[in-house]
Scaffold this active site. Sequence first.
Site, PDB file in Angstrom:
ATOM      1  CD  GLN A  73      -3.646  -0.469  -0.507  1.00 60.88           C
ATOM      2  OE1 GLN A  73      -3.014   0.878  -1.010  1.00 60.88           O
ATOM      3  NE2 GLN A  73      -3.086  -1.518  -0.753  1.00 60.88           N
ATOM      4  CB  SER A  74       4.556   2.344  -1.648  1.00 58.02           C
ATOM      5  OG  SER A  74       5.128   2.741  -2.054  1.00 58.02           O
ATOM      6  CG  ASN A  75       0.619   6.292   1.310  1.00 58.86           C
ATOM      7  OD1 ASN A  75      -0.704   6.024   0.781  1.00 58.86           O
ATOM      8  ND2 ASN A  75       0.457   6.439   2.290  1.00 58.86           N
ATOM      9  CB  CYS A  77       4.961   2.723  -5.117  1.00 58.90           C
ATOM     10  SG  CYS A  77       6.271   2.033  -4.995  1.00 58.90           S
TER      11      CYS A  77
END
Length: 323
Positions: A73-75, A77
């Site tokens: 859930q990388s913000n 990325c």
Amino acid sequence: MKEISRIKLAYLPTPVEELKRLTGKLDGPKLFIKRDDQTGLAFGGNKTRKLEYLAADAQDKGCKTLISTGAIQSNHCRQTAAAARKLGMDVILILGGDEPEDPEANTYLDVLMGAKIHWTTRDLIKVKLEEVYQQAVEDGLKPYMVPYGGSSPTGAVSYAYALRELLEQRTDIDWIVFATSSGGTQAGLHAGKLLLDSDVKILGISVDEPKEKIQDTVSGLAGEVCELLGDPREISPDEILVNDDYLGGGYAVMGEAEIEAIRLFALEEAVMVDPVYTGRAAAGLIDLIRKGYFGQDEKVLFWHTGGTPALFADKYRRKLLNF
Ligand SMILES: *Cc1c(COP(=O)(O)O)cnc(C)c1O
């Protein structure tokens, strides 16, 4: 402060507001918020600011594809994908975790924005990243490696400018409290504080790393930011204020403290904080207020660093609905 190469991606300045109801509810110091969840680029967040300088660097070097990496859930990325699309570049992401059947929240947005995603286990991310990067070079994609969390000197410099932006909005803030992890945000803010000769106290609430590790990373990076801005300084790890009392169940595990903080911000202020970063920092802030950590007549600013799309990931949404 010297200006370095930048491409405009964010709506700046982000607003500063007083959190009157939350201040009343907690009966502590006067609370304010800086809305970097509203930077405007595909749901916003602190990575938009960093990418203004990283994308400029990529374009100055003639690169055509942004490559980066992060958790499922990388913000960071999601924001990297958004910056790439907005600038007509391609984007490749290496995400650590199992490929979901049904991408949701940030990953869903990555897919919508046409990111090419490689899935790998967390411990193999570095190897995979190198492999994908080499392949992209061979394929003539002119890749640019966006550092993890955007936390290189070039990315972190954005938060030195962000502190200048805040000081142009208000000069009476005593404390800045926010979520810290890969350290770029804190390093930039700290460098800004030194270069602008401000006495604001900058307190990072660690989301995942022990205090000493963050102090080391941030002091080193802040030194490099000062150098990049043409004003080198000696920075010792002890001057970096970090609290690691709120690591809870570990990275991305939303516990009762985060749930309480998310609900309190939503109920009192209609401000959404996220399960992984800002919810944890807000939980730390709330606890510190209850313990009387801040002076009653001090002004405390919560710097909202974004991350709100994660609220829509099923595992968090179900828990928040059933609380
Ligand atoms: C990346 C991130 C942070 C941490 O910022 P660093 O510069 O990596 O320390 C905080 N909040 C959110 C929402 C983030 O995505």
